[in-house]
Design an enzyme around this catalytic site. Structure first.
Site, PDB file in Angstrom:
ATOM      1  N   LYS A  35       0.792 -18.903 -11.044  1.00 29.23           N
ATOM      2  CA  LYS A  35      -0.279 -18.004 -10.581  1.00 29.23           C
ATOM      3  C   LYS A  35      -0.249 -17.876  -9.054  1.00 29.23           C
ATOM      4  CE  LYS A  35      -3.201 -22.033 -10.607  1.00 29.23           C
ATOM      5  NZ  LYS A  35      -4.001 -22.933 -11.411  1.00 29.23           N
ATOM      6  N   TYR A 253      -6.375 -17.590  23.889  1.00 26.37           N
ATOM      7  CA  TYR A 253      -7.741 -17.049  23.892  1.00 26.37           C
ATOM      8  C   TYR A 253      -8.771 -18.131  24.181  1.00 26.37           C
ATOM      9  CZ  TYR A 253      -6.353 -12.603  21.744  1.00 26.37           C
ATOM     10  OH  TYR A 253      -5.804 -11.382  21.482  1.00 26.37           O
TER      11      TYR A 253
HETATM   12  C1  LIG Z   1      -3.475 -24.189 -11.535  1.00 29.08           C
HETATM   13  C2  LIG Z   1      -3.658 -24.933 -12.778  1.00 29.08           C
HETATM   14  C3  LIG Z   1      -2.860 -26.029 -13.085  1.00 29.08           C
HETATM   15  C4  LIG Z   1      -1.845 -26.610 -12.125  1.00 29.08           C
HETATM   16  O1  LIG Z   1      -2.493 -27.453 -11.200  1.00 29.08           O
HETATM   17  P1  LIG Z   1      -1.638 -28.266 -10.101  1.00 29.08           P
HETATM   18  O2  LIG Z   1      -2.630 -29.150  -9.449  1.00 29.08           O
HETATM   19  O3  LIG Z   1      -1.117 -27.225  -9.141  1.00 29.08           O
HETATM   20  O4  LIG Z   1      -0.571 -28.950 -10.825  1.00 29.08           O
HETATM   21  C5  LIG Z   1      -2.999 -26.599 -14.336  1.00 29.08           C
HETATM   22  N1  LIG Z   1      -3.907 -26.140 -15.215  1.00 29.08           N
HETATM   23  C6  LIG Z   1      -4.727 -25.105 -14.933  1.00 29.08           C
HETATM   24  C7  LIG Z   1      -5.719 -24.654 -15.945  1.00 29.08           C
HETATM   25  C8  LIG Z   1      -4.636 -24.475 -13.719  1.00 29.08           C
HETATM   26  O5  LIG Z   1      -5.443 -23.452 -13.438  1.00 29.08           O
END
Ligand SMILES: *Cc1c(COP(=O)(O)O)cnc(C)c1O
Length: 357
Positions: A35, A253
């Site tokens: 994702k 800045y």
């Molecule tokens: C993003 C996600 C993961 C992965 O988590 P990590 O900490 O990046 O390994 C696993 N399960 C769900 C439901 C997620 O949304």
């Protein structure tokens, strides 16, 4: 010459990190979490480098469409289900996607569905974000069984505190999950990266690694190499100017930084417009020619300044690493007061991704 800033993505490291997940879990099925544009690494290229994953997890249908349009044929799970049944269900059937069902509204929308559809059922065991309460799981399962077009691929739950090693909350979540689904025949999935690495009794049938695939440790004060992982992204730029300043002169800045003595300052082409956080303070580590130095003054939209006093030989064009192989993104995140997750996913579209390895 083009602006030097680039994120180099090591596709071999992605592959190796997936192999590592299989080693640790003794070959459990892997739902690789890609994702948020593959945690900022470029979703299509990440998917290609992780072809041997059993399925991919994305947050929304737009990400799934991008994968299918690029020819990715692996199973794809929509981790938040669908948001708008009327608009998304036809696409879900057409692209053969597997939504997570986590809310009553999903059940209603699917009751009359006629196309065969594989779904995942999300169970809330204490995170209190998505999922059905445990006492509704059996009634919901019975309701789903009324529609022969629907089949349940498996049950999911998600840990709130798996990165806090030995926090008993995680075992309580596991017990709640198992007590609910132990006699059901479908597959089970609980573990994110932290649980894969630290909670051996959480591996179930499917594991869901995210951050560890990118070579990053999910635990505070650690980094990927300590977990046997290889960092995937190296964010590199170059010096575009050098200033020789007298004691008392300011940098950037607001003049937040005042030279405490005569200083050689390097200007680097990277800024908050690229996703390098504006709140990164003076002292944040940065590598120039592979040697560690620090950021000084405020981060601008397109530039930052670094201390070159220890590097009199540094010149315009020299290579700067903001994070990567030689400077763990976890170390940089800690100096800034954020997480590697946020730094990686926060890169802006202006930063070209270059696939290597
Ligand atoms: C993003 C996600 C993961 C992965 O988590 P990590 O900490 O990046 O390994 C696993 N399960 C769900 C439901 C997620 O949304």
């Amino acid at each position: 010459m083009a602006r030097a800033l680039k994120a180099f993505i090591n596709s071999f490291a992605l592959h190796r990190n997936l192999v590592k997940v299989r080693e640790i879990t003794q070959n459990k099925k892997v739902l690789a979490m890609i994702k948020a544009n593959g945690y900022g690494h470029g979703i299509v290229n990440v998917a290609k480098s992780l072809q041997e994953a059993d399925a991919f997890g994305v947050a929304c249908i737009e990400e799934a469409v991008e994968l299918r349009e690029a020819g990715i044929q692996n199973r794809i799970v929509l981790m938040e289900g669908f948001f708008d049944a009327e608009a998304e269900l036809p696409e879900i059937f057409r692209l053969n996607l597997e939504p997570v069902v986590h809310h009553e509204s999903h059940i209603g929308a699917l009751a009359s569905c006629e196309n065969p559809l594989r779904i995942w059922l999300k169970i809330n065991t204490g995170m209190n974000r998505l999922g059905f309460p445990v006492d509704l799981v059996h009634p919901i399962r019975a309701k789903i069984a009324e529609n022969p077009a629907l089949s349940i691929a498996g049950y999911l739950t998600h840990f709130a505190k798996a990165d806090e090693v030995d926090n008993p909350f995680t075992q309580r979540q596991i017990e709640k999950f198992e007590a609910t689904i132990q006699h059901l025949p479908e597959e089970k999935s609980l573990a994110n990266s932290a649980a894969i690495l630290a909670v051996k009794n959480s591996h179930g049938d499917w594991v869901r690694p995210g951050i560890m695939l990118y070579g990053v440790s999910p635990f505070p004060k650690r980094h990927g190499a300590l977990e046997g992982l290889i960092p995937v992204m190296s964010l590199r730029s170059a010096l575009i100017a050098i200033q020789s300043l007298a004691k008392g002169e300011i940098v950037g800045y607001g003049g937040d930084f005042v030279c405490p003595h005569a200083m050689r300052i390097g200007v680097v082409a990277v800024g908050y417009g690229d996703g390098y956080p504006r709140l990164a303070p003076t002292g944040t580590p940065i590598l120039v020619n592979g040697k560690r130095t620090v950021l000084v003054g405020r981060v601008s939209m397109d530039m930052v300044a670094v201390d070159l006093n220890a590097q009199p030989e540094a010149k315009v064009g020299d290579i700067v690493e903001l994070w990567g192989e030689k400077l763990p993104v976890e170390t940089v995140a800690e100096a800034i007061g954020t997480t590697a997750y946020e730094l990686l996913t926060g890169l802006s579209t202006r930063v070209p991704l270059e696939i290597i390895g």
